[in-house]
Enzyme design. Structure first.
Site, PDB file in Angstrom:
ATOM      1  N   HIS A  26      44.374  62.256  10.653  1.00  0.00           N
ATOM      2  CA  HIS A  26      44.080  63.483  11.428  1.00  0.00           C
ATOM      3  C   HIS A  26      42.830  63.277  12.299  1.00  0.00           C
ATOM      4  CE1 HIS A  26      44.810  68.108  11.376  1.00  0.00           C
ATOM      5  NE2 HIS A  26      44.310  67.728  12.552  1.00  0.00           N
ATOM      6  N   GLU A  56      47.798  66.928   3.500  1.00  0.00           N
ATOM      7  CA  GLU A  56      46.644  66.088   3.875  1.00  0.00           C
ATOM      8  C   GLU A  56      45.550  66.240   2.831  1.00  0.00           C
ATOM      9  OE1 GLU A  56      45.467  66.881   7.932  1.00  0.00           O
ATOM     10  OE2 GLU A  56      47.499  66.587   8.680  1.00  0.00           O
ATOM     11  N   ARG A  84      50.987  68.921  14.310  1.00  0.00           N
ATOM     12  CA  ARG A  84      50.800  69.433  12.963  1.00  0.00           C
ATOM     13  C   ARG A  84      51.772  68.767  12.010  1.00  0.00           C
ATOM     14  NH1 ARG A  84      46.568  70.396  13.642  1.00  0.00           N
ATOM     15  NH2 ARG A  84      45.369  72.313  13.470  1.00  0.00           N
TER      16      ARG A  84
HETATM   17  N1  LIG Z   1      45.654  66.140  15.708  1.00  0.00           N
HETATM   18  C1  LIG Z   1      44.659  66.921  15.984  1.00  0.00           C
HETATM   19  O1  LIG Z   1      43.547  66.710  15.538  1.00  0.00           O
HETATM   20  C2  LIG Z   1      44.858  68.086  16.891  1.00  0.00           C
HETATM   21  C3  LIG Z   1      43.840  68.441  17.779  1.00  0.00           C
HETATM   22  C4  LIG Z   1      44.043  69.545  18.624  1.00  0.00           C
HETATM   23  C5  LIG Z   1      45.224  70.271  18.557  1.00  0.00           C
HETATM   24  N2  LIG Z   1      46.172  69.897  17.671  1.00  0.00           N
HETATM   25  C6  LIG Z   1      47.448  70.628  17.601  1.00  0.00           C
HETATM   26  O2  LIG Z   1      48.185  70.364  18.783  1.00  0.00           O
HETATM   27  C7  LIG Z   1      49.116  71.412  19.018  1.00  0.00           C
HETATM   28  C8  LIG Z   1      49.136  71.813  20.486  1.00  0.00           C
HETATM   29  O3  LIG Z   1      47.873  72.307  20.873  1.00  0.00           O
HETATM   30  P1  LIG Z   1      47.632  72.921  22.339  1.00  0.00           P
HETATM   31  O4  LIG Z   1      46.176  73.161  22.443  1.00  0.00           O
HETATM   32  O5  LIG Z   1      48.306  72.111  23.363  1.00  0.00           O
HETATM   33  O6  LIG Z   1      48.378  74.308  22.171  1.00  0.00           O
HETATM   34  P2  LIG Z   1      48.961  75.243  23.324  1.00  0.00           P
HETATM   35  O7  LIG Z   1      49.085  76.585  22.709  1.00  0.00           O
HETATM   36  O8  LIG Z   1      48.186  75.090  24.573  1.00  0.00           O
HETATM   37  O9  LIG Z   1      50.420  74.651  23.571  1.00  0.00           O
HETATM   38  C9  LIG Z   1      51.464  74.758  22.650  1.00  0.00           C
HETATM   39  C10 LIG Z   1      52.769  74.817  23.422  1.00  0.00           C
HETATM   40  O10 LIG Z   1      53.830  74.800  22.479  1.00  0.00           O
HETATM   41  C11 LIG Z   1      54.847  75.655  22.987  1.00  0.00           C
HETATM   42  N3  LIG Z   1      55.724  76.040  21.902  1.00  0.00           N
HETATM   43  C12 LIG Z   1      55.515  76.995  20.957  1.00  0.00           C
HETATM   44  N4  LIG Z   1      56.580  77.051  20.134  1.00  0.00           N
HETATM   45  C13 LIG Z   1      57.466  76.129  20.585  1.00  0.00           C
HETATM   46  C14 LIG Z   1      58.749  75.729  20.142  1.00  0.00           C
HETATM   47  N5  LIG Z   1      59.346  76.310  19.088  1.00  0.00           N
HETATM   48  N6  LIG Z   1      59.373  74.741  20.823  1.00  0.00           N
HETATM   49  C15 LIG Z   1      58.780  74.147  21.891  1.00  0.00           C
HETATM   50  N7  LIG Z   1      57.577  74.523  22.372  1.00  0.00           N
HETATM   51  C16 LIG Z   1      56.924  75.483  21.703  1.00  0.00           C
HETATM   52  C17 LIG Z   1      54.095  76.797  23.623  1.00  0.00           C
HETATM   53  O11 LIG Z   1      54.893  77.452  24.586  1.00  0.00           O
HETATM   54  C18 LIG Z   1      52.909  76.081  24.259  1.00  0.00           C
HETATM   55  O12 LIG Z   1      53.178  75.762  25.609  1.00  0.00           O
HETATM   56  C19 LIG Z   1      48.706  72.528  18.045  1.00  0.00           C
HETATM   57  O13 LIG Z   1      49.550  72.455  16.924  1.00  0.00           O
HETATM   58  C20 LIG Z   1      47.307  72.132  17.617  1.00  0.00           C
HETATM   59  O14 LIG Z   1      46.976  72.631  16.366  1.00  0.00           O
HETATM   60  C21 LIG Z   1      46.023  68.817  16.850  1.00  0.00           C
HETATM   61  O1  LIG Z   2      39.159  69.675  12.694  1.00  0.00           O
HETATM   62  C1  LIG Z   2      39.748  68.681  13.065  1.00  0.00           C
HETATM   63  O2  LIG Z   2      39.252  67.563  13.103  1.00  0.00           O
HETATM   64  C2  LIG Z   2      41.199  68.790  13.515  1.00  0.00           C
HETATM   65  C3  LIG Z   2      41.371  69.805  14.563  1.00  0.00           C
HETATM   66  C4  LIG Z   2      42.771  69.927  15.101  1.00  0.00           C
HETATM   67  O3  LIG Z   2      43.734  69.744  14.157  1.00  0.00           O
HETATM   68  C5  LIG Z   2      42.945  71.237  15.789  1.00  0.00           C
HETATM   69  O4  LIG Z   2      43.931  71.924  15.559  1.00  0.00           O
HETATM   70  O5  LIG Z   2      42.069  71.568  16.596  1.00  0.00           O
END
Ligand SMILES: NC(=O)c1ccc[n+]([C@@H]2O[C@H](COP(=O)([O-])OP(=O)(O)OC[C@H]3O[C@@H](n4cnc5c(N)ncnc54)[C@H](O)[C@@H]3O)[C@@H](O)[C@H]2O)c1
Ligand SMILES: O=C(O)CC[C@@H](O)C(=O)O
Length: 526
Positions: free
Chosen positions: A278, A259, A230
């Protein structure tokens, strides 16, 4: 027919599912004011990361029942505001896990081999092999911040590439980290030792600017950082300065504080920085996954069923839901029944999980019981999301108890409501896994399936009383579908449960209590 607004680009597979139960309007790129103007017409809103669902939008969504986020992060939805309004917020927790993990890994390899800039130079007609000498990731250390779904997959692939794995995640056990092949360390050590740092944490007040000038200063000058989680977890100004000053070797960012990325020092960086718009979840596979996952949940909620990945229903994950779904229906029915038996204002609801049920999570069953209890007062305004809040606002005290020793049925649920008009209790169990049976009313054993319209009496167990009640109801043209008496001792007190075909006409309850031997009578509609 229900109406669904899709305000970001969603795969057609999702639209097809929504169209089974609703009229679907796809209107992308709406400004906030435009969304506020039209949202009042819709029962559901489906979004990706492009729509910011603010409190104002939620307030204007007077018909909204569900907001579906086709992705993981719900930081673009004001979830507390939705919860207050009883709107379910759902996401797709796993649909894009692999896509996001692979993007982070692609970023790491692209950074270490300068692929974007090398590609651009060849396309400009150059053949420069010196500038783009890279580094191997083999035997290097990757520091994974956040060892959840995406972080774990990154770990598995990095391990296969021969990397040493460090992780920082205060909510993960050492055993779990070991299973994944990671050594859990504190953030300082990870920042100091890793050659590649990759972030996979949510953005929260605690993680905002977790990576700042101070933490960046701990990194090796040869180290690189990747953020596909994020925007805002890294202080972008501090990062740009650290790269410019050669304090770190580079960064790859997929997400930004704001963004689309506007004016930013990051954009003036050279091959040390890779920026993508993104794209973490932007694979064909992930978009189909998240669209289907979220559209199915919207469809279910519009059909009155629970959602499997609601982020604002306490304790209700997909696995829990699968196991407890029939019991939640039982809890809701019992809550509705005991609330009507109690009649007046309920002050305390005691929820007792019995037999095998005693080992289960109680929270979803408490929520379902409260939803049922409040149904008479709030009708469709109470749901799994706001039942707790509504109960609290009405001063209803909830007591949860367990008794694994009760063995009459495999698992049963007992609700006791104490209110201004006294105390009543009902117990129910599931027969054949799904069929709800009432097994006890006010301490009297019975065994009847609940029906839409019912009459209960508390009476003296004596000859002729059933006949008298039958004749009375017959004289008012009330047809009895089934009847059962529950008693503890012969000729003592007893409870009668009657299923009737139609609601009991007004005034008849008073007539029933005039029958000799009948002390109390109640009618309920479930
Ligand atoms: N770029 C994109 O398009 C995209 C796509 C999917 C997910 N994401 C983002 O990726 C991130 C992770 O997603 P996920 O599905 O693995 O989530 P998840 O909930 O499975 O994992 C997140 C992890 O972060 C840990 N965490 C929480 N707070 C913390 C802290 N202060 N310090 C260290 N660890 C901490 C939690 O314990 C957990 O294990 C989210 O922010 C999600 O929105 C981005
Ligand atoms: O919608 C998207 O393409 C981004 C999704 C991603 O940031 C998520 O948190 O799942």
């Amino acid at each position: 027919m229900s109406k669904v607004l899709v305000s970001d680009p969603i795969d057609q597979a999702g639209i097809d599912i929504l169209s089974q139960v609703a009229t679907v309007d796809v209107k992308t790129g709406l400004k906030s004011a435009e969304l506020i103007e039209i949202i009042g017409d819709y029962d559901a809103l489906m979004i990706r990361s492009g729509t910011r669902v603010t409190e104002e939008i939620i307030e204007a969504g007077t018909q909204l029942k569900i907001i579906g986020r086709a992705g993981v992060g719900v930081d673009n939805v004001d979830v507390p505001a939705a919860t207050r309004k009883g709107i379910v917020v759902v996401n797709s927790p796993e649909g894009n896990t692999i896509a996001a993990a692979e993007h982070a890994l692609a970023m790491m390899l692209s950074l270490s081999r300068h692929i974007p800039d090398a590609n651009a130079s060849v396309k400009r007609g150059e053949w420069d092999r010196k500038t783009f000498v890279g580094a191997e990731v083999y035997k290097k250390t990757i520091g994974i911040v956040g060892l959840g779904k995406i972080g774990s997959h990154v770990a598995a692939v990095a391990k296969a590439m021969g990397m040493k794995l460090l992780a920082y995640d205060p909510f993960i056990s050492n055993e779990r980290a070991e299973q994944i092949g990671c050594q859990l360390v504190d953030l300082d050590l990870l920042m100091q030792q890793a050659d590649y740092i990759t972030l996979h944490i949510p953005k929260t007040p605690e993680t905002t600017h977790l990576i700042n000038a101070k933490t960046l200063a701990k990194m090796k000058p040869t180290a690189r950082i990747i953020n596909c989680a994020r925007g805002g977890i890294i202080d972008e100004a501090a990062l740009a300065a650290a790269i410019k000053e050669g304090k770190i070797a580079g960064a790859a960012l997929d997400v930004f504080e704001s963004e689309p990325l506007g004016e930013s020092d990051l954009r003036s960086l050279g091959k040390e920085a890779i920026l993508t718009p993104h794209l973490g979840a932007s694979t064909t596979e992930a978009q189909v996954n998240v669209a289907i996952d979220v559209a199915e949940q919207i469809r279910d909620v519009l059909l009155g069923l629970p959602a499997r990945s609601a982020v604002n229903i306490p304790g209700l994950g997909p696995d829990v839901l699968e196991e407890l779904k029939p019991y939640m229906q039982l809890a809701e029915t019992l809550g509705n029944l005991v609330g009507q038996l109690a009649g007046g204002r309920v002050e305390t609801l005691t929820v007792r999980l019995q037999g095998e049920l005693a080992t289960n999570k109680s929270q979803p069953l408490v929520v379902a019981s409260l939803k049922g209890l409040l149904h008479q007062a709030l009708r469709e305004r109470v749901n799994y999301v706001n039942a707790n809040i509504e109960a609290k606002e009405r001063g209803i005290r909830v007591i949860e108890t367990r008794d694994a020793s009760v063995r009459d049925y495999a698992g049963s649920l007992r609700l006791e409501a104490t209110g201004t008009l006294g105390t009543h209790s009902v117990t129910g169990a599931l027969l054949g896994e799904k069929e709800i049976h009432l097994t006890d009313v006010d301490g009297f054993p019975i065994n009847v399936p609940p029906s839409k319209h019912m009459v209960f009496t508390l009476h003296r167990d004596m000859p002729g009383i059933i006949g008298k009640l039958g004749s009375l109801l017959g004289s008012f043209n009330v047809n009895i579908a089934s009847m059962q008496v529950g008693r503890k001792i012969v000729r003592g007190d007893a409870v009668m449960a009657l299923s009737i075909d139609d609601p009991l006409p007004d005034g008849i309850l008073a007539e029933i209590t005039k029958v000799q031997g009948i002390r109390d009578a109640y009618t309920v509609t479930l």
